[in-house]
Design an enzyme around this catalytic site. Structure first.
Site, mmCIF file in Angstrom:
data_model
loop_
_atom_site.group_PDB
_atom_site.id
_atom_site.type_symbol
_atom_site.label_atom_id
_atom_site.label_comp_id
_atom_site.label_asym_id
_atom_site.label_seq_id
_atom_site.Cartn_x
_atom_site.Cartn_y
_atom_site.Cartn_z
ATOM 1 N N GLN A 210 44.999 97.498 -49.691
ATOM 2 C CA GLN A 210 45.725 98.523 -48.933
ATOM 3 C C GLN A 210 46.493 97.888 -47.768
ATOM 4 O O GLN A 210 45.933 97.135 -46.985
ATOM 5 C CB GLN A 210 44.699 99.557 -48.418
ATOM 6 C CG GLN A 210 45.278 100.883 -48.036
ATOM 7 C CD GLN A 210 45.897 101.642 -49.200
ATOM 8 O OE1 GLN A 210 45.322 101.733 -50.274
ATOM 9 N NE2 GLN A 210 47.089 102.171 -48.994
ATOM 10 N N LYS B 287 42.018 108.003 -54.113
ATOM 11 C CA LYS B 287 42.179 107.202 -55.329
ATOM 12 C C LYS B 287 40.819 106.964 -55.980
ATOM 13 O O LYS B 287 40.683 107.012 -57.188
ATOM 14 C CB LYS B 287 42.849 105.859 -55.011
ATOM 15 C CG LYS B 287 44.354 105.973 -54.766
ATOM 16 C CD LYS B 287 44.924 104.651 -54.285
ATOM 17 C CE LYS B 287 46.373 104.783 -53.853
ATOM 18 N NZ LYS B 287 46.820 103.632 -53.044
ATOM 19 N N ASP C 132 49.584 97.304 -58.553
ATOM 20 C CA ASP C 132 50.630 97.809 -57.653
ATOM 21 C C ASP C 132 51.994 97.240 -58.029
ATOM 22 O O ASP C 132 53.024 97.733 -57.546
ATOM 23 C CB ASP C 132 50.317 97.369 -56.216
ATOM 24 C CG ASP C 132 49.726 98.492 -55.372
ATOM 25 O OD1 ASP C 132 49.918 99.665 -55.749
ATOM 26 O OD2 ASP C 132 49.106 98.190 -54.345
#
Ligand code: NAP
Length: 303
Positions: A104, A60, A127
């Site tokens: 994460q 990413k 997200d």
């Protein structure tokens, strides 16, 4: 004969579609930076030493760099307390030059994932996991972020000219990350949506094939390698494979290989179009991380 075994589904090239989106975002980000004097900025939070998380964040990070964004990975020891982690998040929430925050998962057991998700400013929660974003997605109004993988699936079908409106979409999997938000997106009265959605899960038991065979568009998000067999798919259906499963493969140097939830080699003879794994939904997820980061920055700085 329509049942000819030589029929092979068209491959939906998620990798190529994602590359096009990334190029568009790069151009848009350049214009944003020219106007505002700042770069869209994403901060990744990594707790402990999970090798899979390290790979995700590295990939990413590389993509954000290519798009002309600024990015940073904050690494914390496995032993960090929940209080200290929440304090770090509060500092990032208050930083006007950090536009997107991605923590994460999974987190160590002593840290509540729920509390961490709820601590992230919804305007930076690219997200789309914060309850405020989940709620707005469900209502379908206002500024919100939808989770990147479902958003990537919808965008991929839109750009691939797959007609979704009025079609029966069967999603197998009801997670909060993929299945449920994907259903919420696809039922919206909007471009690229307006579908009739069935959300299947283990509760379907031995009736699963009955549901999947009724799909015009079948989306597998189960996390079970090769679970969708050819006899579970209606001839001519579009098949989207979200699954990413690592299975043993002695022929590979690594000893493993990545496969989807769909038995691709068999299903490609039944479906009209199909996504490969890798190279289907995966690259779209990363493209949507970029899309949402740029959107977050634009919402904060461009009036
Ligand atoms: P998850 O949280 O484990 O959820 C899996 C869902 O599938 C559950 O709702 C489960 O039902 C259902 N399911 C599992 N086996 C089933 C069966 N035999 N019959 C019917 N339903 C079944 O997984 P997830 O996080 O949603 O991820 C799903 C897959 O997508 C994984 O392979 C993951 O690696 C992949 N993924 C890919 C991307 C990407 O970028 N391509 C991103 C995220 C996830 P119950 O609820 O009843 O248990």
């Amino acid at each position: 004969m329509t049942d000819s075994p030589i029929n092979i589904a068209r491959i939906i090239d998620g990798k190529a579609i994602a590359a096009k989106i990334r190029a568009e975002i790069k151009t848009e980000a350049e214009a944003f930076t020219k106007t505002t004097g700042i770069k869209p900025r994403i901060v990744f939070i990594l707790v402990g030493n999970n090798p899979a998380s390290e790979i995700y964040v590295r990939n990413k990070g590389l993509s954000t760099e290519e798009a002309g964004f600024s990015h940073e990975t904050l690494r914390f020891a496995e032993t960090i307390s929940e209080k200290d982690l929440l304090h770090e998040i509060a500092k990032l929430n208050a930083d006007p030059l950090t536009h997107a925050l991605l923590c994460q998962m999974p987190l160590p057991k002593h840290i509540s994932e729920e509390r961490v998700i709820e601590a992230i400013d919804p305007a930076k929660d690219i997200d789309g996991f914060h309850p405020e974003n989940v709620g707005r997605l469900s209502i379908g109004k206002g500024n919100y972020f939808a989770p990147c993988t479902p958003q990537g699936v919808v965008e991929m079908m839109l750009r691939d000219n797959i007609e979704v409106s009025g079609k029966h979409v069967v999603i197998v999997g009801r997670s909060n990350i993929v299945g449920k938000p994907l259903a919420a997106l696809l039922v919206q009265k909007a471009k690229g949506a307006n579908a009739i959605v069935t959300l299947a899960h283990t509760g379907a038991g031995n009736r699963l094939a009955e549901f999947t065979r009724s799909a015009d568009i079948l989306i597998a998000a189960m996390g079970v390698a090769h679970a969708i067999k050819a006899d579970m798919v209606q001839r001519g259906a579009v098949v989207i494979d979200v699954g990413q499963n690592v299975i043993p493969d002695a022929a590979k140097k690594s000893g493993t290989r990545l496969v989807g939830d769909v038995d691709y080699d068999a299903v490609k003879h039944v479906a009209s179009a199909i996504t490969p794994v890798p190279g289907g939904v995966g690259p779209m997820t990363i493209a949507m991380v970029l899309r949402n980061t740029l959107t977050a920055a634009q919402r904060m700085h461009v009036r």
